[in-house]
Design a protein around this motif. Structure first.
Motif, PDB file in Angstrom:
ATOM      1  N   ARG A 115       0.819  -1.219   0.000  1.00 40.48           N
ATOM      2  CA  ARG A 115       0.000   0.000   0.000  1.00 40.48           C
ATOM      3  C   ARG A 115       0.847   1.260   0.000  1.00 40.48           C
ATOM      4  O   ARG A 115       1.835   1.347   0.715  1.00 40.48           O
ATOM      5  N   SER A 121      -7.554   3.705   5.926  1.00 40.93           N
ATOM      6  CA  SER A 121      -8.430   3.103   4.926  1.00 40.93           C
ATOM      7  C   SER A 121      -9.878   3.425   5.275  1.00 40.93           C
ATOM      8  O   SER A 121     -10.180   3.889   6.368  1.00 40.93           O
ATOM      9  N   ILE A 149      -8.273   0.428  -3.365  1.00 48.85           N
ATOM     10  CA  ILE A 149      -7.549  -0.827  -3.167  1.00 48.85           C
ATOM     11  C   ILE A 149      -8.293  -1.989  -3.805  1.00 48.85           C
ATOM     12  O   ILE A 149      -7.737  -2.739  -4.591  1.00 48.85           O
TER      13      ILE A 149
END
Length: 163
Positions: A115, A121, A149
């Motif tokens: 990431r 997130s 993602i």
């Protein structure tokens, strides 16, 4: 619906797969998220009963278990980078470019690459039959510099929803 390789070497792939892709006895495969457009692509996904939000392109199961079995393409790699140009004798529909990055049928995701930046997130839930809203949210997130993602389209039965 399953993507499986066996004895492949030196392949660059922009992949859509509803199941976990499988690599067997292959070397130097490079994967990226599907990013291609042509008229009626969305309709074909719908007719096949495939959700554009269920792309597991980066969740690779590697039977080879070799360090050089696969890697991920740069996030800057586009379909145009991987496709050979059409010969001049092939006529195209006027104004149509099948590698146009601003026409997105399948959401382009980061996948299981390490990431970038922040570890923050967010989970966003969009109710059924509101995929256009999901694409609006994805577009706004990108404008803010956020990275998508993964996406998923799931259906909950009443009992599961109550849990």
């Amino acid at each position: 619906q399953q993507f499986r390789t066996r004895s492949c070497t030196d392949c660059d792939l922009l992949l859509f797969s509803q199941t976990q892709p499988v690599v067997e006895t292959s070397r130097r495969l490079a994967f990226g998220c599907f990013q291609y457009f042509y008229p009626k692509l969305k309709e074909q996904f719908d007719a096949a009963g495939m959700s554009v939000f269920n792309n597991k392109w980066s969740l690779i199961y590697d039977f080879s278990n070799r360090s050089d079995s696969y890697s991920f393409l740069s996030t800057l790699t586009t379909a145009k980078d991987l496709l050979k140009p059409l010969p001049p004798s092939v006529s195209m529909v006027s104004g149509f470019d099948n590698t146009t990055p601003d026409i997105e049928v399948v959401p382009i995701t980061w996948g299981s690459r390490p990431r970038p930046g922040s570890s923050e997130s967010c989970l966003v839930i969009v109710l059924p039959k509101h995929s256009s809203l999901a694409f609006t949210i994805i577009g706004k997130a990108r404008e803010e510099g956020l990275t998508l993602i993964q996406t998923a389209h799931i259906t909950l039965d009443e009992a599961t929803a109550k849990q």
